[in-house]
Design a protein around this motif. Structure first.
Motif, PDB file in Angstrom:
ATOM      1  N   ARG A  48       0.833  -1.199   0.000  1.00 13.46           N
ATOM      2  CA  ARG A  48       0.000   0.000   0.000  1.00 13.46           C
ATOM      3  C   ARG A  48       0.872   1.256   0.000  1.00 13.46           C
ATOM      4  O   ARG A  48       0.603   2.216  -0.736  1.00 13.46           O
ATOM      5  N   TYR A  49       1.927   1.249   0.796  1.00 10.67           N
ATOM      6  CA  TYR A  49       2.823   2.405   0.866  1.00 10.67           C
ATOM      7  C   TYR A  49       3.477   2.664  -0.497  1.00 10.67           C
ATOM      8  O   TYR A  49       3.526   3.813  -0.968  1.00 10.67           O
ATOM      9  N   LEU A  50       3.982   1.602  -1.131  1.00 13.14           N
ATOM     10  CA  LEU A  50       4.622   1.769  -2.440  1.00 13.14           C
ATOM     11  C   LEU A  50       3.626   2.344  -3.444  1.00 13.14           C
ATOM     12  O   LEU A  50       3.963   3.265  -4.212  1.00 13.14           O
ATOM     13  N   ILE A  51       2.415   1.822  -3.446  1.00 12.41           N
ATOM     14  CA  ILE A  51       1.411   2.294  -4.404  1.00 12.41           C
ATOM     15  C   ILE A  51       1.059   3.752  -4.148  1.00 12.41           C
ATOM     16  O   ILE A  51       0.942   4.547  -5.093  1.00 12.41           O
ATOM     17  N   GLU A  52       0.914   4.130  -2.887  1.00  8.76           N
ATOM     18  CA  GLU A  52       0.607   5.524  -2.568  1.00  8.76           C
ATOM     19  C   GLU A  52       1.700   6.461  -3.069  1.00  8.76           C
ATOM     20  O   GLU A  52       1.426   7.502  -3.666  1.00  8.76           O
ATOM     21  N   ARG A  53       2.967   6.102  -2.772  1.00 14.19           N
ATOM     22  CA  ARG A  53       4.077   6.969  -3.175  1.00 14.19           C
ATOM     23  C   ARG A  53       4.194   7.034  -4.702  1.00 14.19           C
ATOM     24  O   ARG A  53       4.491   8.085  -5.265  1.00 14.19           O
ATOM     25  N   ALA A  54       3.960   5.916  -5.368  1.00 17.51           N
ATOM     26  CA  ALA A  54       4.036   5.905  -6.824  1.00 17.51           C
ATOM     27  C   ALA A  54       2.888   6.696  -7.437  1.00 17.51           C
ATOM     28  O   ALA A  54       3.077   7.457  -8.392  1.00 17.51           O
ATOM     29  N   ALA A  55       1.691   6.543  -6.871  1.00 14.04           N
ATOM     30  CA  ALA A  55       0.517   7.236  -7.407  1.00 14.04           C
ATOM     31  C   ALA A  55       0.676   8.750  -7.302  1.00 14.04           C
ATOM     32  O   ALA A  55       0.140   9.496  -8.132  1.00 14.04           O
TER      33      ALA A  55
ATOM     34  N   THR B  10       5.650   5.359 -18.978  1.00 15.62           N
ATOM     35  CA  THR B  10       7.000   5.922 -19.040  1.00 15.62           C
ATOM     36  C   THR B  10       7.741   5.827 -17.708  1.00 15.62           C
ATOM     37  O   THR B  10       8.894   6.241 -17.616  1.00 15.62           O
ATOM     38  N   ARG B  11       7.074   5.303 -16.682  1.00 16.17           N
ATOM     39  CA  ARG B  11       7.736   5.089 -15.389  1.00 16.17           C
ATOM     40  C   ARG B  11       7.351   3.721 -14.843  1.00 16.17           C
ATOM     41  O   ARG B  11       6.198   3.297 -14.979  1.00 16.17           O
ATOM     42  N   ARG B  12       8.334   3.054 -14.237  1.00 15.34           N
ATOM     43  CA  ARG B  12       8.028   1.794 -13.548  1.00 15.34           C
ATOM     44  C   ARG B  12       8.591   1.875 -12.137  1.00 15.34           C
ATOM     45  O   ARG B  12       9.739   2.275 -11.933  1.00 15.34           O
ATOM     46  N   PHE B  13       7.765   1.488 -11.194  1.00 15.87           N
ATOM     47  CA  PHE B  13       8.116   1.604  -9.783  1.00 15.87           C
ATOM     48  C   PHE B  13       8.403   0.228  -9.194  1.00 15.87           C
ATOM     49  O   PHE B  13       7.761  -0.769  -9.534  1.00 15.87           O
ATOM     50  N   VAL B  14       9.365   0.200  -8.284  1.00 18.15           N
ATOM     51  CA  VAL B  14       9.736  -1.044  -7.620  1.00 18.15           C
ATOM     52  C   VAL B  14      10.185  -0.711  -6.204  1.00 18.15           C
ATOM     53  O   VAL B  14      10.739   0.363  -5.948  1.00 18.15           O
ATOM     54  N   GLY B  15       9.931  -1.622  -5.279  1.00 20.28           N
ATOM     55  CA  GLY B  15      10.373  -1.405  -3.907  1.00 20.28           C
ATOM     56  C   GLY B  15      11.795  -1.901  -3.701  1.00 20.28           C
ATOM     57  O   GLY B  15      12.267  -2.804  -4.405  1.00 20.28           O
TER      58      GLY B  15
ATOM     59  N   GLY C 240      13.043   3.998 -22.860  1.00 23.15           N
ATOM     60  CA  GLY C 240      12.361   5.225 -22.473  1.00 23.15           C
ATOM     61  C   GLY C 240      11.491   5.092 -21.241  1.00 23.15           C
ATOM     62  O   GLY C 240      10.605   5.921 -21.016  1.00 23.15           O
ATOM     63  N   VAL C 241      11.740   4.058 -20.427  1.00 15.80           N
ATOM     64  CA  VAL C 241      10.977   3.860 -19.197  1.00 15.80           C
ATOM     65  C   VAL C 241      11.889   4.126 -18.002  1.00 15.80           C
ATOM     66  O   VAL C 241      12.872   3.422 -17.790  1.00 15.80           O
ATOM     67  N   GLU C 242      11.555   5.152 -17.241  1.00 15.33           N
ATOM     68  CA  GLU C 242      12.328   5.497 -16.046  1.00 15.33           C
ATOM     69  C   GLU C 242      11.971   4.536 -14.914  1.00 15.33           C
ATOM     70  O   GLU C 242      10.800   4.238 -14.684  1.00 15.33           O
ATOM     71  N   VAL C 243      12.978   4.037 -14.207  1.00 15.56           N
ATOM     72  CA  VAL C 243      12.742   3.139 -13.086  1.00 15.56           C
ATOM     73  C   VAL C 243      12.966   3.899 -11.780  1.00 15.56           C
ATOM     74  O   VAL C 243      14.030   4.489 -11.571  1.00 15.56           O
ATOM     75  N   ILE C 244      11.950   3.894 -10.927  1.00 21.34           N
ATOM     76  CA  ILE C 244      12.019   4.602  -9.650  1.00 21.34           C
ATOM     77  C   ILE C 244      11.893   3.592  -8.519  1.00 21.34           C
ATOM     78  O   ILE C 244      10.912   2.845  -8.439  1.00 21.34           O
ATOM     79  N   GLU C 245      12.885   3.559  -7.652  1.00 22.27           N
ATOM     80  CA  GLU C 245      12.916   2.626  -6.534  1.00 22.27           C
ATOM     81  C   GLU C 245      12.406   3.325  -5.280  1.00 22.27           C
ATOM     82  O   GLU C 245      12.878   4.414  -4.926  1.00 22.27           O
ATOM     83  N   ILE C 246      11.440   2.721  -4.613  1.00 20.05           N
ATOM     84  CA  ILE C 246      10.835   3.295  -3.413  1.00 20.05           C
ATOM     85  C   ILE C 246      11.251   2.464  -2.198  1.00 20.05           C
ATOM     86  O   ILE C 246      11.126   1.237  -2.215  1.00 20.05           O
ATOM     87  N   PRO C 247      11.780   3.113  -1.146  1.00 19.54           N
ATOM     88  CA  PRO C 247      12.242   2.370   0.042  1.00 19.54           C
ATOM     89  C   PRO C 247      11.134   1.530   0.658  1.00 19.54           C
ATOM     90  O   PRO C 247       9.975   1.944   0.712  1.00 19.54           O
ATOM     91  N   ARG C 248      11.505   0.346   1.126  1.00 17.59           N
ATOM     92  CA  ARG C 248      10.545  -0.542   1.783  1.00 17.59           C
ATOM     93  C   ARG C 248      10.013   0.115   3.052  1.00 17.59           C
ATOM     94  O   ARG C 248      10.757   0.742   3.798  1.00 17.59           O
ATOM     95  N   TYR C 249       8.743  -0.056   3.305  1.00 18.71           N
ATOM     96  CA  TYR C 249       8.072   0.588   4.431  1.00 18.71           C
ATOM     97  C   TYR C 249       8.168  -0.278   5.683  1.00 18.71           C
ATOM     98  O   TYR C 249       7.617  -1.385   5.745  1.00 18.71           O
TER      99      TYR C 249
END
Length: 335
Positions: A159-166, A252-257, A280-289
């Motif tokens: 849920r945290y990853l999805i919130e930050r990505a959204a 154009t963006r892909r998110f991963v924890g 052309g797809v930026e990868v954004i890593e989100i810290p584990r919650y």
């Protein structure tokens, strides 16, 4: 001269002979065959083999002595016929790079290929039809992002990853892994994600389908010893995503924890960060919650500690676990 044997039972001496034959052909039997076709000589020697594993054709090999005699065609034709008899009409196969022409001749088409592997299906427009069936992002709503998640089960970390990505997208697409190799079925996991994100109006939840190839199901039977199988899997997966899926859906963006626990997943993420930007797809890593992981939830459930599990999941997942969901767990699956 060869004879076709269908419905071969791979056990005992026949399994040993099959493994030996495949080894000579540069393949490794990894199990999973639901139906096997073999070509045998008049002396009983195996000269060709092919297996149906679910909706995937595997372990297809023909001895060089049968070159030009239609052995591969006979094997694939029988496997396809058996699949249709079982009601399976969408078929896939993975093969070594360079073998595409062999399978094009028997009705298969390339989905994607890399330097080491080719992924094919028995439909010229299969992936195009699948892409057209998916929900699209509304026009003029800014950046479209994506995340591929198993959610076994859906936790506060997801849920945290999805919130930050959204927050960083006009539209965020969540692809729930469709493969049924987890403790919770796909239907259960999909329902939990839908329940857990229904308040986020820019999130679209979709099944991952057959075209997002995870390291859990990527076949390696045709790869040489010492070859980096994880890298080959990642290269194929991200080639399909970057070349076919992302452009069709405007992603154009892909998110991963971040992944502090599993070395395999961590390596996979590193490959993602290296390969997807080429498309052309930026990868954004989100810290584990909070160090939360789905495995910790499963461990609590194994101990019948629903309270401990409840501290790691949203209220929507907890309600599911208290209801029919927990009773439907499959204890033999843990991914």
């Amino acid at each position: 001269m060869f004879y076709t044997q269908t419905g071969v039972l791979l056990s005992g001496e026949r399994l040993t002979k099959t493994e030996d034959f495949l080894h000579r052909m540069g393949l490794v039997y990894e199990g999973g065959a639901n139906y096997t076709v073999q070509l045998v000589s008049e002396y009983g020697d195996i000269l060709g083999n092919g297996c149906l594993c679910g909706n995937i054709l595997k372990y297809i090999a023909v001895d060089s002595s049968l070159q030009g005699e239609g052995g591969a065609t006979a094997i694939v034709s029988e496997l396809v016929s058996e699949a249709y008899r079982r009601g399976i009409t969408r078929l896939f196969l993975f093969t070594k790079a360079g073998n595409e022409d062999t399978f094009r001749g028997v009705g298969f088409y390339t989905v994607a290929s890399t330097s080491s592997v080719c992924f094919m299906e028995n439909s010229r427009s299969g992936i195009s039809r699948w892409l057209s069936s998916l929900k699209k992002a509304p026009e003029g709503k800014g950046i479209t992002g994506a995340a591929v998640m198993n959610c076994n089960p859906f936790t506060l970390g997801h849920r945290y990853l999805i919130e930050r990505a959204a927050e960083q997208c006009g539209t965020l697409m969540i692809f729930v892994v469709s493969e049924d190799r987890s403790r919770f079925t796909f239907e259960q996991r999909f329902e939990m994600v839908c329940r857990g994100t229904e308040d986020l109006n820019n999130v679209i939840v979709q099944p991952s389908g057959d075209y997002m190839i995870s390291h859990a199901t990527f076949p390696t039977y045709f790869m040489k010893e010492g070859q980096d199988k994880l890298a080959a899997n990642a290269e194929l997966d991200f080639n399909i995503f970057g070349r076919r899926i992302a452009p069709a859906l405007g992603i154009t963006r892909r998110f991963v924890g971040t992944e502090p626990y599993c070395a395999v997943t961590r390596s996979y993420n590193e490959c993602m960060k290296r390969l997807l930007p080429e498309f052309g797809v930026e990868v954004i890593e989100i810290p584990r919650y909070g160090g939360i992981s789905a495995s910790k939830v499963r461990e609590a459930l194994d101990k019948n500690d629903l309270q401990a599990a409840g501290e790691l999941v949203p209220a929507s997942t907890f309600g599911f676990l208290k209801g029919t969901g927990a009773a439907a767990l499959r204890p033999d699956a843990d991914e």
